[in-house]
Design a protein around this motif. Sequence first.
Motif, mmCIF file in Angstrom:
data_model
loop_
_atom_site.group_PDB
_atom_site.id
_atom_site.type_symbol
_atom_site.label_atom_id
_atom_site.label_comp_id
_atom_site.label_asym_id
_atom_site.label_seq_id
_atom_site.Cartn_x
_atom_site.Cartn_y
_atom_site.Cartn_z
ATOM 1 N N ASP A 146 0.860 -1.180 0.000
ATOM 2 C CA ASP A 146 0.000 0.000 0.000
ATOM 3 C C ASP A 146 0.899 1.233 0.000
ATOM 4 O OD1 ASP A 146 -1.804 2.038 0.325
ATOM 5 O OD2 ASP A 146 -2.701 1.245 2.160
ATOM 6 N N HIS B 151 0.463 4.198 -0.466
ATOM 7 C CA HIS B 151 -0.124 5.440 0.059
ATOM 8 C C HIS B 151 -0.551 5.300 1.516
ATOM 9 C CE1 HIS B 151 0.021 6.928 -4.000
ATOM 10 N NE2 HIS B 151 -0.633 5.862 -4.405
ATOM 11 N N TYR B 152 -0.038 4.282 2.218
ATOM 12 C CA TYR B 152 -0.440 4.048 3.608
ATOM 13 C C TYR B 152 -0.149 5.276 4.466
ATOM 14 C CZ TYR B 152 -1.121 1.868 8.126
ATOM 15 O OH TYR B 152 -1.579 1.574 9.386
ATOM 16 N N ASP B 153 -1.194 5.806 5.122
ATOM 17 C CA ASP B 153 -1.099 6.984 5.984
ATOM 18 C C ASP B 153 -2.291 6.901 6.934
ATOM 19 O OD1 ASP B 153 -0.895 9.500 7.163
ATOM 20 O OD2 ASP B 153 -0.651 10.560 5.262
ATOM 21 N N ARG C 92 2.967 6.760 8.520
ATOM 22 C CA ARG C 92 3.014 6.937 7.060
ATOM 23 C C ARG C 92 4.104 6.065 6.483
ATOM 24 N NH1 ARG C 92 4.691 11.320 4.147
ATOM 25 N NH2 ARG C 92 6.275 11.758 5.698
#
Length: 187
Positions: free
Chosen positions: A50, A52-54, A145
């Motif tokens: 992922d 864009h993991y945030d 993040r």
Amino acid sequence: MTVWTRMAWTAPALALAACGGGNFRPVSDHPVRIGRPYTVRGVTYVPAADPHYDMLGYASWYGSESENRTANGERFRAKWITGAHVTLPLPSYVEVTSLDTGRAILVRVNDRGPFAGRGRIIDLSRGAAEELGIRTLGHAAVRVRLVDPPEKDRARLRKGKPARERPRLSETALANLRAQLAAATER
């Protein structure tokens, strides 16, 4: 010394050397492993890449497992700056920011967890919890993040050292993140 005498001395020495090293994988960034779905306490987790993991949630810390094997096969060292996540590829690098202080650190994720629930999104090693300033709290509100740090920072973390200091978040940004976490936990 004959060949047979050398072999008689060499075989036990090699056997002892193998025992001392344990059966741990060397600390390395390759290969990156995503892994198959797994179930813990009736909950199924599906590891996935992922980029864009945030996420906002809570961090806890662990340290009594020192010298055990992590999920990616490395030796767990409580004083190193590492963490556990339920689905990120192993290893991954994340920036963990304390929503109380705005302090941010880089963490190398090499294990699976936390499985305690209650909004926890990452388990930090004792060393990472100390570096972030949350060890005495037990758990704390954080932002996690996924990041792609420079090789110099990766190398430091692979050796158990903290990466370079990260910039603190402004009070305005922290207030915004705290409000987002509060709104998410009210639902």
